[in-house]
Design a protein around this motif. Sequence first.
Motif, short mmCIF file in Angstrom:
data_model
loop_
_atom_site.label_atom_id
_atom_site.label_comp_id
_atom_site.label_asym_id
_atom_site.label_seq_id
_atom_site.Cartn_x
_atom_site.Cartn_y
_atom_site.Cartn_z
N UNK A 118 7.57 -4.41 6.36
CA UNK A 118 8.63 -3.47 6.01
C UNK A 118 9.84 -3.79 6.90
N UNK A 119 10.91 -4.38 6.33
CA UNK A 119 12.05 -4.78 7.15
C UNK A 119 12.83 -3.60 7.72
N UNK A 120 12.75 -2.44 7.12
CA UNK A 120 13.46 -1.27 7.64
C UNK A 120 12.68 -0.58 8.75
N UNK A 121 11.37 -0.59 8.64
CA UNK A 121 10.53 0.00 9.68
C UNK A 121 10.11 -1.00 10.73
N UNK A 122 10.38 -2.30 10.50
CA UNK A 122 10.06 -3.39 11.42
C UNK A 122 8.57 -3.40 11.78
N UNK A 123 7.73 -3.28 10.72
CA UNK A 123 6.28 -3.28 10.95
C UNK A 123 5.56 -3.78 9.70
N UNK A 124 4.38 -4.32 9.89
CA UNK A 124 3.54 -4.77 8.78
C UNK A 124 2.69 -3.60 8.29
N UNK A 125 3.22 -2.84 7.32
CA UNK A 125 2.56 -1.60 6.90
C UNK A 125 2.57 -1.35 5.39
N UNK A 126 3.23 -2.19 4.60
CA UNK A 126 3.42 -1.85 3.18
C UNK A 126 2.11 -1.73 2.41
N UNK A 127 1.06 -2.44 2.82
CA UNK A 127 -0.21 -2.34 2.11
C UNK A 127 -0.80 -0.93 2.20
N UNK A 128 -0.33 -0.14 3.15
CA UNK A 128 -0.81 1.23 3.32
C UNK A 128 0.08 2.25 2.61
N UNK A 129 1.08 1.76 1.88
CA UNK A 129 1.99 2.65 1.18
C UNK A 129 1.38 3.25 -0.07
N UNK A 130 2.09 4.21 -0.64
CA UNK A 130 1.65 4.88 -1.86
C UNK A 130 2.33 4.22 -3.04
N UNK A 131 1.53 3.82 -4.05
CA UNK A 131 2.13 3.20 -5.23
C UNK A 131 2.30 4.21 -6.35
N UNK A 132 3.30 3.94 -7.16
CA UNK A 132 3.62 4.80 -8.30
C UNK A 132 4.71 4.12 -9.09
N UNK A 133 5.50 4.91 -9.79
CA UNK A 133 6.60 4.32 -10.55
C UNK A 133 7.82 5.21 -10.45
N UNK A 134 8.96 4.58 -10.54
CA UNK A 134 10.25 5.26 -10.67
C UNK A 134 10.82 4.74 -11.97
N UNK A 135 10.85 5.60 -12.98
CA UNK A 135 11.18 5.14 -14.31
C UNK A 135 10.10 4.18 -14.76
#
Length: 107
Positions: free
Chosen positions: A46-63
Motif C-alpha cells: 500500500x503506497x499510501x500506508x507505506x506497508x505490505x497489507x493489501x492482502x488483508x483488505x476488504x474486497x467488494x465493488x464500486x459500481x
Amino acid sequence: MTAWTSVCNLNDIAPDTGVCALFNGEQVAIFRWGNSDTVYAISNYDPLGDANVLSRGIIGSIGERPVVASPLYKQHFDLENGECLEKADVSVKRYTVRVDAGVVQLS
C-alpha cells in the motif's frame, strides 16, 4: 510462451478474501472473488500506508469495478488495473493471474 508459477491452490483462498504470496521476490496480494474461480493479483504494498497489507483488505465493488479497501486508510484499489480510486496519481502493480486445474498461477 508464457511461463506460469504455481503459488497456491484456489481452495486455500476463502471466498471474498485475499492471501499474500512471494513471487519473483515481490509480495503479491491474490484475491478470490466470491466462491468462483475468478482471481485478481496486485502488489501487496500500500503506497499510501507505506506497508505490505493489501492482502488483508476488504474486497467488494464500486459500481462495476472490483476493488480492495486498504486496511490502513481505507482507500480503494481497482483489482483489474491497480488504480487508486481516491488518488488518480497513485496505483499499484497488477499481475497476470489464472486458475489452472484448481491451482492459482502467476506470470
